[in-house]
Design a protein around this motif. Structure first.
Motif, short mmCIF file in Angstrom:
data_model
loop_
_atom_site.label_atom_id
_atom_site.label_comp_id
_atom_site.label_asym_id
_atom_site.label_seq_id
_atom_site.Cartn_x
_atom_site.Cartn_y
_atom_site.Cartn_z
N ALA A 152 49.85 99.09 15.75
CA ALA A 152 49.23 98.11 14.81
C ALA A 152 47.81 97.89 13.98
O ALA A 152 48.06 97.35 12.86
N TRP A 153 47.02 98.79 14.37
CA TRP A 153 45.82 99.36 14.13
C TRP A 153 46.56 100.27 12.36
O TRP A 153 45.59 99.59 11.24
N THR A 154 47.23 100.73 12.89
CA THR A 154 47.60 101.26 10.88
C THR A 154 48.32 100.88 10.23
O THR A 154 47.44 100.94 8.97
N SER A 155 48.84 99.79 10.80
CA SER A 155 49.37 97.98 9.53
C SER A 155 48.64 97.77 9.02
O SER A 155 48.04 97.34 7.69
N ILE A 156 47.17 97.09 9.62
CA ILE A 156 46.18 96.46 9.90
C ILE A 156 45.16 97.53 8.85
O ILE A 156 44.53 97.01 7.62
N PHE A 157 45.22 98.05 8.34
CA PHE A 157 43.97 99.26 7.79
C PHE A 157 45.17 99.69 6.63
O PHE A 157 44.46 99.80 5.69
N LYS A 158 46.02 99.64 6.47
CA LYS A 158 46.99 99.36 5.16
C LYS A 158 47.21 98.27 4.19
O LYS A 158 47.43 98.18 3.06
N ASN A 178 37.19 106.05 12.47
CA ASN A 178 37.81 106.97 13.34
C ASN A 178 37.99 106.73 14.48
O ASN A 178 38.71 108.12 15.62
N ILE A 179 38.26 105.71 15.34
CA ILE A 179 38.31 104.83 16.81
C ILE A 179 40.55 105.30 16.18
O ILE A 179 40.99 105.87 17.04
N LEU A 180 40.68 104.21 14.96
CA LEU A 180 42.21 104.87 14.43
C LEU A 180 42.93 106.00 15.09
O LEU A 180 43.16 106.61 15.39
N SER A 212 52.07 89.89 9.36
CA SER A 212 50.73 90.86 10.41
C SER A 212 51.56 90.20 11.87
O SER A 212 50.99 90.51 12.59
N TYR A 213 51.59 88.31 12.09
CA TYR A 213 52.17 88.33 12.94
C TYR A 213 53.06 89.30 13.57
O TYR A 213 53.28 89.15 14.62
N LYS A 214 54.35 89.66 13.02
CA LYS A 214 55.57 89.98 13.07
C LYS A 214 55.23 91.92 13.45
O LYS A 214 55.75 92.10 14.60
N THR A 215 54.18 92.19 12.87
CA THR A 215 54.06 93.22 13.22
C THR A 215 53.23 93.50 14.39
O THR A 215 53.55 94.61 15.55
N TRP A 216 52.17 92.91 14.69
CA TRP A 216 51.01 92.46 15.91
C TRP A 216 52.79 92.86 17.16
O TRP A 216 52.58 93.37 17.95
N SER A 218 55.95 93.62 16.74
CA SER A 218 57.01 94.84 16.83
C SER A 218 56.10 95.90 17.85
O SER A 218 56.45 97.05 17.83
N CYS A 219 54.33 96.02 17.06
CA CYS A 219 54.36 97.42 17.24
C CYS A 219 53.73 97.29 19.17
O CYS A 219 54.06 98.24 19.67
N HIS A 220 53.81 96.18 20.02
CA HIS A 220 54.02 96.68 21.09
C HIS A 220 55.06 96.52 22.31
O HIS A 220 55.06 97.50 22.76
N HIS A 221 55.27 95.68 21.71
CA HIS A 221 57.81 96.24 21.72
C HIS A 221 57.95 97.78 21.38
O HIS A 221 58.09 98.02 22.64
#
Length: 375
Positions: A152-158, A178-180, A212-216, A218-221
């Motif tokens: 999810a963070w990778t997608s957000i940072f893009k 750095n956390i990511l 962003s909603y769908k990505t969240w 999808s990433c958890h799945h």
């Protein structure tokens, strides 16, 4: 009426046992000039460490930690990350150093090199992930509550708009990056049992058709699909702060995860207390929330288990709870009718069998039982 026959039934009891454990509130000296604030509810067995979300200190968990301690008997550990709560230092020390400071604090508290369970919310999921990667043999189970993950963070940072928003909110983008990077290089071990709770209503985005909603989701799945030891649970009708909006669900998930993987010899006792606490909370305030954690059939089987122990009044209370939660279930009324009949309450048995027939005229069992009673 019973839906199925099982060879082994765990017998649950409606016993509400509350033990007020000693709470320790302390500042641990990590090194010169750095102290970390910990709150410990003392207990036995495997401790549970809670990791808070962005902008929150350890006090965010206060609404559920005592109840979890009562149910599990475990030591409960909450703490303030650097820059929050009662910690002595406000300036950042870096993600890796934060984890090392936590480890040193746990060591000084006597929890180092011991089995442990992790619970985290939001960005705390990233902290738990890295901590677990450093302690793969000690971390025995994890509960993630609408937690951030590397996908999810990778997608957000893009997304440049997200980065600009983070900067305006005062976030250190270098620190977040750095956390990511650290979590990507040190992923959560695949062998650790995890329950990944995801909120149905994401507070940050009301548009369910947005990327962003769908990505969240999808990433958890994808995260759960990586290992057979991971399970997903959708928290219906709540937002990001699931543990505040649906306390019974979160408490029961944590207690069940603890019972399954941490203390098998105490599993029945923990589950009994978990059910009793959920029953109390549902009856007092949020009667529909138990549906997220306990199905109609679960409660039906629990009631019949109590009948098997000849604890008729307790069985009646469980069946009454079932019809409260599932008022359109003909089978729930049929089961309550049977319990009343066995307890000798003829009129109440008739009333509930008739209600079952009203909901399902083809319920032959209710017809048969009414004939027997009316004779």
């Amino acid at each position: 009426m019973r839906n199925c026959i099982i060879s082994t039934i765990i017998l649950f009891e409606l016993i509400q046992v509350r033990v007020t454990a000693q709470t320790v509130d302390t500042l641990i000296n990590i090194n010169e000039g750095l102290k970390m604030h910990f709150t410990i509810i003392k207990g036995k067995g495997v401790p549970i460490l809670f990791e808070s979300g962005s902008g929150d200190d350890g006090s965010i968990w206060e609404s559920i930690t005592q109840q979890i301690a009562d149910v599990t008997g475990a030591a409960i550990i909450t703490y303030d990350r650097i820059g929050f709560g009662k910690n002595s230092q406000s300036s950042p020390i870096g993600f890796g150093n934060e984890i090392k400071a936590l480890e040193m604090g746990l060591q000084k508290l006597g929890f180092a090199n011991r089995n442990i369970m992790l619970v985290s919310h939001s960005i705390g999921g990233m902290y738990n992930s890295y901590f677990a990667s450093r302690h793969p043999n000690e971390v025995k189970a994890v509960v993630l509550i609408d937690a951030a993950n590397a996908c999810a963070w990778t997608s957000i940072f893009k997304n440049q708009e997200n980065l600009e928003r983070f900067a305006k909110e005062g976030n250190d983008l270098k620190d977040l990056t750095n956390i990511l990077d650290t979590v990507l290089k040190n992923p959560m071990p695949l062998h650790i049992p995890i329950v990944d709770i995801v909120a149905e209503n994401q507070l940050s985005d009301d548009n369910r058709d947005s990327s962003s909603y769908k990505t969240w989701f999808s990433c958890h799945h994808n995260f759960v699909s990586q290992s057979p030891y991971r399970k997903s649970l959708l928290a219906y009708g709540v937002g990001h702060a699931v543990f505040i909006e649906n306390k019974p669900l979160v408490i029961n998930v944590i207690a069940t995860q603890y019972a399954n993987y941490m203390a098998p010899e105490q599993k029945t006792v923990i589950l009994e207390k978990g059910y009793a606490l959920a029953l109390k909370m549902v009856n007092e305030s949020h009667k529909n929330e138990l549906k997220c954690g306990r199905s109609e059939n679960d409660l039906n089987e629990w009631g019949y288990a109590l009948i098997g122990k000849n604890e008729m009044q307790k069985a009646i209370e469980i069946f009454k709870l079932n019809i409260t939660l599932y008022p359109n279930s003909w089978n729930a009324y049929d089961s309550l009718g049977e319990a009343y009949q066995k307890a000798g309450h003829k009129n109440l048995a008739i009333k509930n069998y008739k209600k079952s027939l009203e909901l399902n005229p083809e319920n032959d069992n209710a017809v048969k039982m009414l004939k027997q009673i009316l004779k």
